[in-house]
Structure formats: structure tokens, C-alpha cells
Design a protein around this motif. Structure first.
Motif, PDB file in Angstrom:
ATOM      1  N   ALA A  77     120.706 -22.557 111.146  1.00 34.10           N
ATOM      2  CA  ALA A  77     121.445 -22.839 109.707  1.00 34.10           C
ATOM      3  C   ALA A  77     121.567 -21.329 109.096  1.00 34.10           C
ATOM      4  CB  ALA A  77     120.780 -24.015 108.961  1.00 34.10           C
ATOM      5  N   TRP A  78     120.452 -20.852 109.097  1.00 34.00           N
ATOM      6  CA  TRP A  78     120.567 -19.689 108.313  1.00 34.00           C
ATOM      7  C   TRP A  78     121.311 -18.679 109.022  1.00 34.00           C
ATOM      8  CZ3 TRP A  78     118.926 -14.683 109.597  1.00 34.00           C
ATOM      9  CH2 TRP A  78     118.882 -13.739 108.490  1.00 34.00           C
ATOM     10  N   GLU A  79     121.187 -18.571 110.351  1.00 39.17           N
ATOM     11  CA  GLU A  79     121.817 -17.495 111.159  1.00 39.17           C
ATOM     12  C   GLU A  79     123.294 -17.777 111.166  1.00 39.17           C
ATOM     13  OE1 GLU A  79     122.097 -14.245 113.293  1.00 39.17           O
ATOM     14  OE2 GLU A  79     120.209 -15.152 113.005  1.00 39.17           O
ATOM     15  N   ASN A  80     123.773 -19.074 110.679  1.00 38.67           N
ATOM     16  CA  ASN A  80     125.191 -19.435 110.707  1.00 38.67           C
ATOM     17  C   ASN A  80     125.668 -19.616 109.577  1.00 38.67           C
ATOM     18  OD1 ASN A  80     126.475 -20.357 113.518  1.00 38.67           O
ATOM     19  ND2 ASN A  80     124.028 -20.929 113.481  1.00 38.67           N
ATOM     20  N   GLU A  81     124.817 -19.068 108.357  1.00 40.58           N
ATOM     21  CA  GLU A  81     125.227 -19.069 107.017  1.00 40.58           C
ATOM     22  C   GLU A  81     125.812 -20.516 106.621  1.00 40.58           C
ATOM     23  OE1 GLU A  81     127.781 -15.699 107.055  1.00 40.58           O
ATOM     24  OE2 GLU A  81     126.170 -14.310 106.936  1.00 40.58           O
ATOM     25  N   VAL A  82     125.454 -21.618 107.036  1.00 40.43           N
ATOM     26  CA  VAL A  82     125.790 -22.700 106.464  1.00 40.43           C
ATOM     27  C   VAL A  82     124.440 -23.458 105.851  1.00 40.43           C
ATOM     28  CG1 VAL A  82     127.551 -23.236 108.282  1.00 40.43           C
ATOM     29  CG2 VAL A  82     125.243 -23.876 108.658  1.00 40.43           C
ATOM     30  N   GLN A  83     124.948 -24.297 104.750  1.00 42.13           N
ATOM     31  CA  GLN A  83     123.665 -25.401 104.093  1.00 42.13           C
ATOM     32  C   GLN A  83     123.722 -26.509 105.037  1.00 42.13           C
ATOM     33  OE1 GLN A  83     121.934 -24.489 101.304  1.00 42.13           O
ATOM     34  NE2 GLN A  83     122.932 -22.305 101.602  1.00 42.13           N
ATOM     35  N   VAL A  84     122.469 -26.569 105.443  1.00 46.37           N
ATOM     36  CA  VAL A  84     122.010 -27.923 106.145  1.00 46.37           C
ATOM     37  C   VAL A  84     120.624 -28.083 105.712  1.00 46.37           C
ATOM     38  CG1 VAL A  84     121.507 -29.044 108.225  1.00 46.37           C
ATOM     39  CG2 VAL A  84     123.421 -27.388 108.316  1.00 46.37           C
ATOM     40  N   GLU A  85     120.473 -29.398 105.149  1.00 46.35           N
ATOM     41  CA  GLU A  85     118.940 -29.930 104.893  1.00 46.35           C
ATOM     42  C   GLU A  85     118.327 -30.454 105.993  1.00 46.35           C
ATOM     43  OE1 GLU A  85     116.568 -33.106 101.688  1.00 46.35           O
ATOM     44  OE2 GLU A  85     118.835 -33.009 101.930  1.00 46.35           O
ATOM     45  N   CYS A  86     117.430 -29.584 106.744  1.00 45.28           N
ATOM     46  CA  CYS A  86     116.467 -29.801 107.949  1.00 45.28           C
ATOM     47  C   CYS A  86     115.265 -30.459 107.447  1.00 45.28           C
ATOM     48  CB  CYS A  86     116.552 -28.669 108.793  1.00 45.28           C
ATOM     49  SG  CYS A  86     118.013 -27.680 109.216  1.00 45.28           S
ATOM     50  N   LYS A  87     114.851 -31.646 107.888  1.00 46.31           N
ATOM     51  CA  LYS A  87     113.567 -32.030 107.489  1.00 46.31           C
ATOM     52  C   LYS A  87     112.963 -32.996 108.626  1.00 46.31           C
ATOM     53  CE  LYS A  87     115.450 -36.149 104.980  1.00 46.31           C
ATOM     54  NZ  LYS A  87     115.612 -36.681 103.550  1.00 46.31           N
ATOM     55  N   LYS A  88     111.682 -33.211 108.373  1.00 49.36           N
ATOM     56  CA  LYS A  88     110.881 -33.994 109.385  1.00 49.36           C
ATOM     57  C   LYS A  88     111.069 -35.382 109.102  1.00 49.36           C
ATOM     58  CE  LYS A  88     106.422 -34.469 111.910  1.00 49.36           C
ATOM     59  NZ  LYS A  88     105.065 -33.882 112.042  1.00 49.36           N
ATOM     60  N   ALA A  89     111.454 -36.429 109.806  1.00 53.42           N
ATOM     61  CA  ALA A  89     111.528 -37.698 109.552  1.00 53.42           C
ATOM     62  C   ALA A  89     111.990 -38.302 111.001  1.00 53.42           C
ATOM     63  CB  ALA A  89     112.767 -38.001 108.491  1.00 53.42           C
ATOM     64  N   SER A  90     111.791 -39.718 110.800  1.00 51.91           N
ATOM     65  CA  SER A  90     112.464 -40.475 112.063  1.00 51.91           C
ATOM     66  C   SER A  90     113.478 -41.506 111.299  1.00 51.91           C
ATOM     67  CB  SER A  90     111.479 -41.441 112.647  1.00 51.91           C
ATOM     68  OG  SER A  90     110.935 -42.344 111.510  1.00 51.91           O
ATOM     69  N   ALA A  91     114.392 -41.869 111.979  1.00 51.24           N
ATOM     70  CA  ALA A  91     115.636 -42.622 111.789  1.00 51.24           C
ATOM     71  C   ALA A  91     115.228 -43.896 110.671  1.00 51.24           C
ATOM     72  CB  ALA A  91     116.290 -43.386 113.034  1.00 51.24           C
ATOM     73  N   ASP A  92     114.137 -44.403 111.072  1.00 51.19           N
ATOM     74  CA  ASP A  92     113.694 -45.673 110.131  1.00 51.19           C
ATOM     75  C   ASP A  92     113.301 -45.512 108.871  1.00 51.19           C
ATOM     76  OD1 ASP A  92     111.697 -44.701 111.196  1.00 51.19           O
ATOM     77  OD2 ASP A  92     110.401 -46.806 111.428  1.00 51.19           O
ATOM     78  N   GLU A  93     113.022 -43.875 108.631  1.00 54.07           N
ATOM     79  CA  GLU A  93     112.617 -43.620 107.282  1.00 54.07           C
ATOM     80  C   GLU A  93     113.786 -43.070 106.332  1.00 54.07           C
ATOM     81  OE1 GLU A  93     108.260 -41.373 108.449  1.00 54.07           O
ATOM     82  OE2 GLU A  93     110.049 -40.351 108.824  1.00 54.07           O
ATOM     83  N   ILE A  94     114.929 -43.175 106.771  1.00 57.45           N
ATOM     84  CA  ILE A  94     116.156 -42.816 106.149  1.00 57.45           C
ATOM     85  C   ILE A  94     116.776 -43.863 105.533  1.00 57.45           C
ATOM     86  CG2 ILE A  94     118.418 -41.804 106.343  1.00 57.45           C
ATOM     87  CD1 ILE A  94     116.147 -39.907 107.032  1.00 57.45           C
ATOM     88  N   GLU A  95     116.761 -43.720 103.981  1.00 57.58           N
ATOM     89  CA  GLU A  95     117.689 -44.745 103.335  1.00 57.58           C
ATOM     90  C   GLU A  95     118.774 -44.389 102.613  1.00 57.58           C
ATOM     91  OE1 GLU A  95     114.743 -45.690 100.103  1.00 57.58           O
ATOM     92  OE2 GLU A  95     113.034 -46.513 101.673  1.00 57.58           O
ATOM     93  N   GLY A  96     119.793 -45.304 102.117  1.00 57.62           N
ATOM     94  CA  GLY A  96     120.925 -44.985 101.568  1.00 57.62           C
ATOM     95  C   GLY A  96     121.970 -45.013 102.772  1.00 57.62           C
ATOM     96  N   LYS A  97     122.943 -44.326 102.442  1.00 56.33           N
ATOM     97  CA  LYS A  97     124.163 -44.278 103.613  1.00 56.33           C
ATOM     98  C   LYS A  97     125.031 -43.102 103.480  1.00 56.33           C
ATOM     99  CE  LYS A  97     125.494 -48.976 104.311  1.00 56.33           C
ATOM    100  NZ  LYS A  97     126.684 -49.965 104.624  1.00 56.33           N
ATOM    101  N   TYR A  98     125.582 -42.699 104.715  1.00 55.83           N
ATOM    102  CA  TYR A  98     126.169 -41.558 104.739  1.00 55.83           C
ATOM    103  C   TYR A  98     127.511 -41.724 105.355  1.00 55.83           C
ATOM    104  CZ  TYR A  98     121.858 -39.094 104.378  1.00 55.83           C
ATOM    105  OH  TYR A  98     120.426 -38.549 104.022  1.00 55.83           O
TER     106      TYR A  98
END
Length: 276
Positions: free
Chosen positions: A179-200
Motif C-alpha cells: 500500500a505504501w509502495e502504491n501511495e494509497v491509504q489501506v488499513e491493513c490489520k490482523k483479523a478473521s472474518a468473524d471478528e469484523i462488525e458493522g457493514k461496508y
């Protein structure tokens, strides 16, 4: 630099390649029974890579490390620079980090050693074909199992606000680096699918069928507009995935396929779903 040579039964290799999304895979020999392939790692990355491969082998019930050898650092870098050619998947083009691109496509830069097994794999190409049609500027996007971050970066290049997750520490680091190399903002984090809450607005899920079996019901609740899926191999997995979607009251609005390289008729599937 280390070169790790592995053997794996041929029917399991595609599952392995999807699970190891984000790492370079060099196929040394392949027939109907067995695939011999090589992975490369810097010394500081070696144990993490070996552990990740071993975990996948344990899940698959097979796989063997045949040889571990040192290779000269300068030979490694020159090999990638000599052999890697840009991969065009309009509107994107995948290029190595050292290349300066002046064409009209949207460049996605990847670190040395990361390109093979990412942009070349049919599952990734399917997603890169779907993303421009369904991801719009300002959309919130969740990329599940991000690997190298290539799909997250593609979405960010289109103006989306992206969160990328993976259960592997190494994948999270590579996502951040790319993401840094491509000069874009991406929030990269360690998590599994069932740990995500909310909607996108959009959820990207390039995963193997075993992971969908475990998490599909939860993944289906995470999006407002579209769910983009890849990693589905052959008709049997397709039917199983569609049954999962029907159970979760999702409507299929697009389906695309791509042949496994060198094996006409062995199809990878990609889908786009929306809520009914």
C-alpha cells in the motif's frame, strides 16, 4: 535468501495457492499426480513462511518440504527483474516495484518476489475484472484474506476507503508495504472474518471453499451494496457456494469464469451478489 522446494498432490495445489495468496510460487514440475514448487524468503521471513506453509499442509492433510537451499541475493533480484513482465488486467496493470509505468492503465506495484501467485492466479484476475465494475469512488470496502493487498490496493486506486484483513502476520506486513509502495491509504490489520462488525458498501472475498463453509453466514451480513467472491473451483464448489448464498437470501447478479492455466475446462468462478 532461501529457496524452499515442496511437493504436494496435484488435486490439492490450487487450494494451497489460494490459501497462500500473496506469496510467490514457482512451479518446477507438474503432472496429474504431483506438483513440485518453490518458495523464496529472506532469512528474517523464513520461519514465518515455513510455519504458514506447514499450517496449510496440516489442514490439507498432505505436503512435504523436499529441499531448503541458499541462493545468492543478487541472482534472486536479477531473476525477478529479468523474468517478470507487466500483467495487464484492464483497467489495471501489475508491475514490479522498480518499474516506472507511463501507459494509460492504473499501475499496481508489487514487491520483488510477490508477483507470481498473485496477479497471475485466475482467482485474483477474476476479482480484478470485477472490482472496476462494482467499486466506486467513496465506497467503503472490506477485503477479507488480503494476502499481498493487491485487491485492496486496486479498490483504493479507484477512490474507495479500504480495510484489509488477514490472519497471517506476514500478509498484514506485505499489505502495508505494498500500500505504501502504491501511495494509497489501506488499513491493513490482523483479523478473521468473524471478528469484523458493522457493514461496508463492498466486501471482497477471494477465499477457498473451506473458509466460506466456516464464515459465509457472517460474511453475508457485512455488506450493503455488493459481495464479490472468487476462489471457487469447478462445478461442485460452485453449486455449494450458490446454496450458501440462497440460504442467506442473496441474489446473484454476475458470474464470470476463467480456465485454470494449461487445463481447459477446469474453471475458476467469480460471483457478485446483492441482498434480495
Amino acid at each position: 535468501m532461501k529457496k524452499l522446494i515442496y511437493s504436494l498432490p496435484a488435486p490439492l495445489f490450487e487450494i494451497f495457492a489460494v490459501e497462500l495468496n500473496g506469496y510467490g510460487i514457482e512451479i518446477l514440475n507438474r503432472d496429474e499426480r504431483e506438483v513440485i514448487f518453490a518458495l523464496y524468503a529472506q532469512e528474517e521471513e523464513l520461519e514465518g513462511l515455513k510455519n504458514a506453509v506447514q499450517e496449510i499442509f496440516e489442514d490439507l492433510g498432505s505436503g512435504t518440504l523436499i529441499l531448503e537451499e541458499d541462493i545468492p541475493e543478487e541472482n534472486w533480484e536479477e531473476k525477478w527483474k529479468e523474468n517478470f513482465k507487466p500483467i495487464e488486467i484492464p483497467p489495471f496493470v501489475i508491475i514490479p516495484e522498480w518499474e516506472i509505468y507511463t501507459g494509460s492503465l492504473i499501475p499496481i506495484k508489487l514487491k520483488i518476489g510477490m508477483a507470481f501467485g498473485t496477479g497471475l492466479h485466475p482467482t485474483t484476475q477474476i476479482m480484478l475484472k470485477l472490482i472496476p465494475e462494482f467499486v466506486k469512488k467513496g465506497d467503503t470496502v472490506l477485503d477479507i484474506g488480503t494476502g499481498s493487498g493487491i485487491l485492496a490496493i486496486a479498490a483504493a486506486k479507484l477512490g474507495a476507503k479500504v480495510v484489509a484483513i488477514d490472519i497471517q502476520d506476514e500478509a498484514v506486513r506485505e499489505c502495508k508495504d505494498n500500500a505504501w509502495e502504491n501511495e494509497v491509504q489501506v488499513e491493513c490489520k490482523k483479523a478473521s472474518a468473524d471478528e469484523i462488525e458493522g457493514k461496508y458498501d463492498i466486501v471482497l472475498a477471494n477465499l477457498q471453499i473451506d473458509i466460506f463453509r466456516k464464515y459465509f453466514d457472517h460474511i453475508a451480513k457485512l455488506f450493503n451494496k455488493y459481495l464479490l467472491i472468487s476462489g471457487i473451483y469447478k462445478e461442485k464448489e460452485k453449486q455449494e457456494l450458490l446454496e450458501m448464498a440462497e440460504k442467506n437470501n442473496l441474489k446473484k447478479i454476475k458470474e464470470i469464469t476463467q480456465n485454470e492455466q494449461g487445463r481447459e475446462g477446469d474453471l475458476w468462478y467469480g460471483f457478485v451478489f446483492e441482498n434480495k
